[in-house]
Motif scaffolding. Sequence first.
Motif, mmCIF file in Angstrom:
data_model
loop_
_atom_site.group_PDB
_atom_site.id
_atom_site.type_symbol
_atom_site.label_atom_id
_atom_site.label_comp_id
_atom_site.label_asym_id
_atom_site.label_seq_id
_atom_site.Cartn_x
_atom_site.Cartn_y
_atom_site.Cartn_z
ATOM 1 N N ALA A 90 0.835 -1.203 0.000
ATOM 2 C CA ALA A 90 0.000 0.000 0.000
ATOM 3 C C ALA A 90 0.872 1.256 0.000
ATOM 4 O O ALA A 90 0.579 2.228 -0.720
ATOM 5 C CB ALA A 90 -0.943 -0.009 1.206
ATOM 6 N N LEU A 91 1.957 1.245 0.762
ATOM 7 C CA LEU A 91 2.870 2.398 0.783
ATOM 8 C C LEU A 91 3.543 2.595 -0.572
ATOM 9 O O LEU A 91 3.678 3.736 -1.039
ATOM 10 C CB LEU A 91 3.922 2.230 1.879
ATOM 11 C CG LEU A 91 3.421 2.409 3.301
ATOM 12 C CD1 LEU A 91 4.505 2.017 4.300
ATOM 13 C CD2 LEU A 91 2.964 3.840 3.539
ATOM 14 N N ILE A 92 3.959 1.508 -1.194
ATOM 15 C CA ILE A 92 4.553 1.611 -2.531
ATOM 16 C C ILE A 92 3.537 2.223 -3.497
ATOM 17 O O ILE A 92 3.860 3.141 -4.262
ATOM 18 C CB ILE A 92 5.027 0.241 -3.039
ATOM 19 C CG1 ILE A 92 6.223 -0.244 -2.217
ATOM 20 C CG2 ILE A 92 5.376 0.293 -4.532
ATOM 21 C CD1 ILE A 92 6.592 -1.703 -2.466
ATOM 22 N N VAL A 107 -2.050 0.502 -9.026
ATOM 23 C CA VAL A 107 -3.314 -0.225 -8.906
ATOM 24 C C VAL A 107 -3.048 -1.707 -8.644
ATOM 25 O O VAL A 107 -3.657 -2.328 -7.779
ATOM 26 C CB VAL A 107 -4.186 -0.022 -10.163
ATOM 27 C CG1 VAL A 107 -5.388 -0.953 -10.162
ATOM 28 C CG2 VAL A 107 -4.633 1.429 -10.267
ATOM 29 N N ARG A 108 -2.097 -2.285 -9.378
ATOM 30 C CA ARG A 108 -1.732 -3.692 -9.165
ATOM 31 C C ARG A 108 -1.240 -3.910 -7.742
ATOM 32 O O ARG A 108 -1.622 -4.872 -7.085
ATOM 33 C CB ARG A 108 -0.647 -4.101 -10.161
ATOM 34 C CG ARG A 108 -0.229 -5.557 -10.010
ATOM 35 C CD ARG A 108 1.188 -5.835 -10.444
ATOM 36 N NE ARG A 108 2.131 -5.079 -9.637
ATOM 37 C CZ ARG A 108 3.358 -4.777 -10.017
ATOM 38 N NH1 ARG A 108 3.784 -5.134 -11.200
ATOM 39 N NH2 ARG A 108 4.169 -4.109 -9.233
ATOM 40 N N ASP A 109 -0.414 -3.002 -7.235
ATOM 41 C CA ASP A 109 0.106 -3.153 -5.875
ATOM 42 C C ASP A 109 -1.004 -3.028 -4.835
ATOM 43 O O ASP A 109 -0.973 -3.704 -3.803
ATOM 44 C CB ASP A 109 1.219 -2.146 -5.605
ATOM 45 C CG ASP A 109 2.541 -2.551 -6.249
ATOM 46 O OD1 ASP A 109 2.601 -3.639 -6.870
ATOM 47 O OD2 ASP A 109 3.514 -1.779 -6.132
ATOM 48 N N ILE A 114 -4.442 -5.877 -0.903
ATOM 49 C CA ILE A 114 -5.722 -6.426 -0.441
ATOM 50 C C ILE A 114 -5.622 -7.948 -0.326
ATOM 51 O O ILE A 114 -6.107 -8.546 0.643
ATOM 52 C CB ILE A 114 -6.869 -6.001 -1.386
ATOM 53 C CG1 ILE A 114 -7.097 -4.492 -1.275
ATOM 54 C CG2 ILE A 114 -8.147 -6.785 -1.089
ATOM 55 C CD1 ILE A 114 -7.943 -3.900 -2.380
ATOM 56 N N SER A 115 -4.974 -8.583 -1.289
ATOM 57 C CA SER A 115 -4.795 -10.040 -1.245
ATOM 58 C C SER A 115 -3.932 -10.462 -0.057
ATOM 59 O O SER A 115 -4.228 -11.460 0.610
ATOM 60 C CB SER A 115 -4.151 -10.533 -2.539
ATOM 61 O OG SER A 115 -4.959 -10.223 -3.640
ATOM 62 N N ALA A 116 -2.872 -9.720 0.226
ATOM 63 C CA ALA A 116 -2.010 -10.036 1.375
ATOM 64 C C ALA A 116 -2.784 -9.853 2.680
ATOM 65 O O ALA A 116 -2.647 -10.654 3.615
ATOM 66 C CB ALA A 116 -0.766 -9.153 1.362
ATOM 67 N N PHE A 117 -3.613 -8.820 2.742
ATOM 68 C CA PHE A 117 -4.452 -8.596 3.925
ATOM 69 C C PHE A 117 -5.428 -9.763 4.100
ATOM 70 O O PHE A 117 -5.605 -10.273 5.210
ATOM 71 C CB PHE A 117 -5.205 -7.268 3.786
ATOM 72 C CG PHE A 117 -6.084 -6.950 4.958
ATOM 73 C CD1 PHE A 117 -5.554 -6.398 6.104
ATOM 74 C CD2 PHE A 117 -7.446 -7.218 4.917
ATOM 75 C CE1 PHE A 117 -6.362 -6.106 7.198
ATOM 76 C CE2 PHE A 117 -8.258 -6.934 5.992
ATOM 77 C CZ PHE A 117 -7.718 -6.366 7.137
#
Length: 127
Positions: A90-92, A107-109, A114-117
């Motif tokens: 999210a920071l990136i 947008v991809r990051d 969201i997937s990592a969360f």
Amino acid sequence: MNNQNEQAPLEPIFKLLKFTFVIVPIVAGADKFTNLLTDWENYLNPTIASIIPFSAHTFMMIVGIIEIIAGLIVLKKAQIGGYIVAAWLALIALTLLASLSYIDVAVRDLVMAISAFAMARISKITE
């Protein structure tokens, strides 16, 4: 529904997400030292580049170390690592959005964050 019944359908999803968030940060982090996949310095927000007390290349190598560590944390403690990777991505994305460059990567990051969360949340049930 007992915990065993809740856990069964989530297990393969969790394993796939965990595998992804172990491998991708480690590979991307290692590539900060070789630039085989891309020239990572291009993604550095110019404002950040102007205030750091060392070269963009050195900064990216530090980023690479952090990413490798994050991937290893996911391997050992998926819940904690998932939250770390989500925040990192999210920071990136925010730095890319702030520089108005590489919006597609931002947008991809965010999607990956969201997937990592989600992986971190699922790990509560499956681990």
